[in-house]
Scaffold this motif. Structure first.
Motif, PDB file in Angstrom:
ATOM      1  N   SER A 279     -25.754 -17.014  60.964  1.00 44.81           N
ATOM      2  CA  SER A 279     -24.700 -17.631  61.870  1.00 44.81           C
ATOM      3  C   SER A 279     -25.046 -17.078  63.294  1.00 44.81           C
ATOM      4  O   SER A 279     -25.904 -16.165  63.294  1.00 44.81           O
TER       5      SER A 279
ATOM      6  N   THR B 204     -15.704 -16.060  76.970  1.00 39.09           N
ATOM      7  CA  THR B 204     -16.698 -16.526  76.023  1.00 39.09           C
ATOM      8  C   THR B 204     -16.073 -16.613  74.748  1.00 39.09           C
ATOM      9  O   THR B 204     -14.780 -16.431  74.324  1.00 39.09           O
TER      10      THR B 204
ATOM     11  N   SER C  24     -26.778 -20.173  67.638  1.00 35.27           N
ATOM     12  CA  SER C  24     -25.747 -20.689  66.633  1.00 35.27           C
ATOM     13  C   SER C  24     -26.326 -22.184  66.328  1.00 35.27           C
ATOM     14  O   SER C  24     -26.312 -22.899  67.151  1.00 35.27           O
TER      15      SER C  24
ATOM     16  N   GLY D 129     -25.326 -21.508  60.452  1.00 38.07           N
ATOM     17  CA  GLY D 129     -26.696 -20.823  60.722  1.00 38.07           C
ATOM     18  C   GLY D 129     -26.796 -20.445  62.111  1.00 38.07           C
ATOM     19  O   GLY D 129     -25.885 -20.540  62.894  1.00 38.07           O
TER      20      GLY D 129
ATOM     21  N   TYR E 167     -12.166 -21.268  77.269  1.00 39.62           N
ATOM     22  CA  TYR E 167     -11.290 -20.595  76.600  1.00 39.62           C
ATOM     23  C   TYR E 167     -10.012 -20.290  77.178  1.00 39.62           C
ATOM     24  O   TYR E 167      -9.827 -19.616  78.311  1.00 39.62           O
TER      25      TYR E 167
END
Ligand SMILES: *Cc1c(COP(=O)(O)O)cnc(C)c1O
Length: 363
Positions: free
Chosen positions: A55, A81, A177, A190, A306
């Motif tokens: 990941s 972030t 990612s 992944g 965010y």
């Protein structure tokens, strides 16, 4: 915010053939597709080594460890972030130290880094947020002046260029990612670490595979963090399209910016010294709630990336109660992202922009 079925349709035959081939091969972990993907991805990013991991969060965790960060060390990063950036630091028992962001790029402001460096600072972790490269010239110069390695969080920026270099290929290590919403995505989780350092690459090879370089010999306690064959086979197909996907995002972003030029919102700019791959197209609006409600009413999605900066999250709020990051806090309070995936139709872009322009007007 994404349309993964629309992304899948034109490459369905190629992906299904690749996945079937893996299933029938009986080789599911660390096989030929993984090896080939690492070579192809390293060539794309322009580095010596690319290492598949499980990941993006693991990529950050292992890259920081391989760069020499340990328990009690400090890592300078941004609070604006995805949480994974900071979880990776905390897994090691190191401390995230937040530097405020630049109001135009939303990336760490290089002038805020030096004031928070201490003798414990063992890495600087810039994030190329929303697909826009951080100011790597300034950040690399700080790292060089103080002998501190730079680890790039390039989870949102595959294909973004800073000058002639690719993000993720500039610092000591780059972290990617392949989560399904990312610009290059797998059918599951992944991640990948890129580096020009043989030493970092060797260490990551060991850490991702139970601390083992030689079968049944364990030099250190490692992890189980590998990119499996099915994901690698899928990523090999999509890597060939990533430039086209990014160009599609850039085209939509340009269209939004034209249509919103006179609207009462702040639109994203592009770096003069590189490009932006628009993982997100993020605007600022003082009337965010009204704009999002109007979009919802019109049947369109939007998102806030965010809403709560990391120094205000419950898991670390107490420790950072005295920390104020004025730009981070101001941006988090007014940012919102519009759909920008490459499959989005031109009519939808025009319609979304019209709703935003109309609803963002101060009343
Ligand atoms: C997605 C993302 C991560 C974490 O990646 P996962 O693959 O979900 O673990 C880390 N940092 C940033 C900036 C991201 O966007």
């Amino acid at each position: 915010m994404v349309d993964l079925k629309a992304q899948y349709a034109p490459i369905q035959d190629e992906i299904e053939a690749a996945v079937l081939e893996v299933l029938r091969s009986g080789w599911y972990v660390m096989g030929p597709h993984h090896e080939a993907f690492e070579k192809e991805a390293a060539a794309y990013v322009g580095v010596e080594h690319a290492l598949g991991v499980a990941s993006g969060t693991d990529a950050l965790h292992l890259a920081l460890r391989a760069a020499g960060v340990g328990r009690g060390d400090e890592v300078v990063t941004t609070a604006f972030t995805f949480v994974g950036t900071v979880e990776a630091i905390l897994y090691i028992g190191a401390k995230p130290v937040f530097a405020d962001i630049d109001p135009e790029t939303y990336n760490v402001d290089p002038s805020m880094i030096e004031p928070v460096l201490t003798s414990k600072t063992k890495a600087i972790l810039p994030v190329h947020l929303f697909g826009r490269p951080a100011d790597m010239d300034a950040i690399m110069a700080i790292g060089k002046a103080h002998g501190i390695p730079i680890v790039e969080d390039a989870a949102q920026s595959i294909g973004a260029r800073w000058g002639d270099a690719m993000t993720g290929g500039i610092g000591r290590a780059g972290c990617f990612s392949f989560y399904p919403t990312k610009n290059l995505n797998a059918a599951g989780d992944g991640g990948m670490i890129t580096t020009n350092s043989d030493e970092v690459a060797e260490r990551v090879r060991s850490l991702r595979n139970h601390g083992s370089r030689r079968r049944y010999h364990h030099d250190e306690v490692g992890y189980n963090s590998r990119l499996d064959e099915v994901q690698a086979a899928i990523l090999r197909v999509k890597l060939k399209h990533v430039e086209a996907y990014n160009e599609g995002r850039r085209r939509i972003a340009r269209r939004y910016s034209e249509l919103l030029a006179d609207a009462d919102v702040v639109t994203p700019t592009e770096p003069g010294h590189g490009n932006h791959v628009f993982h997100q197209y993020t605007i600022l609006s003082e009337r965010r709630d009204a704009v999002m409600a109007a979009l919802k009413e019109a049947g369109s999605s939007s998102g806030i990336y965010y809403p709560i900066p990391l120094h205000r999250q419950a898991f670390c709020a107490e420790e950072y109660a005295d920390v104020t990051l004025p730009v981070t806090e101001r941006v988090a309070a007014s940012c919102m992202s519009l759909p920008v995936h490459p499959e989005l139709a031109a009519e939808d872009v025009d319609r979304i922009a019209a709703v935003v322009a109309e609803s963002a007007v101060a009343v």
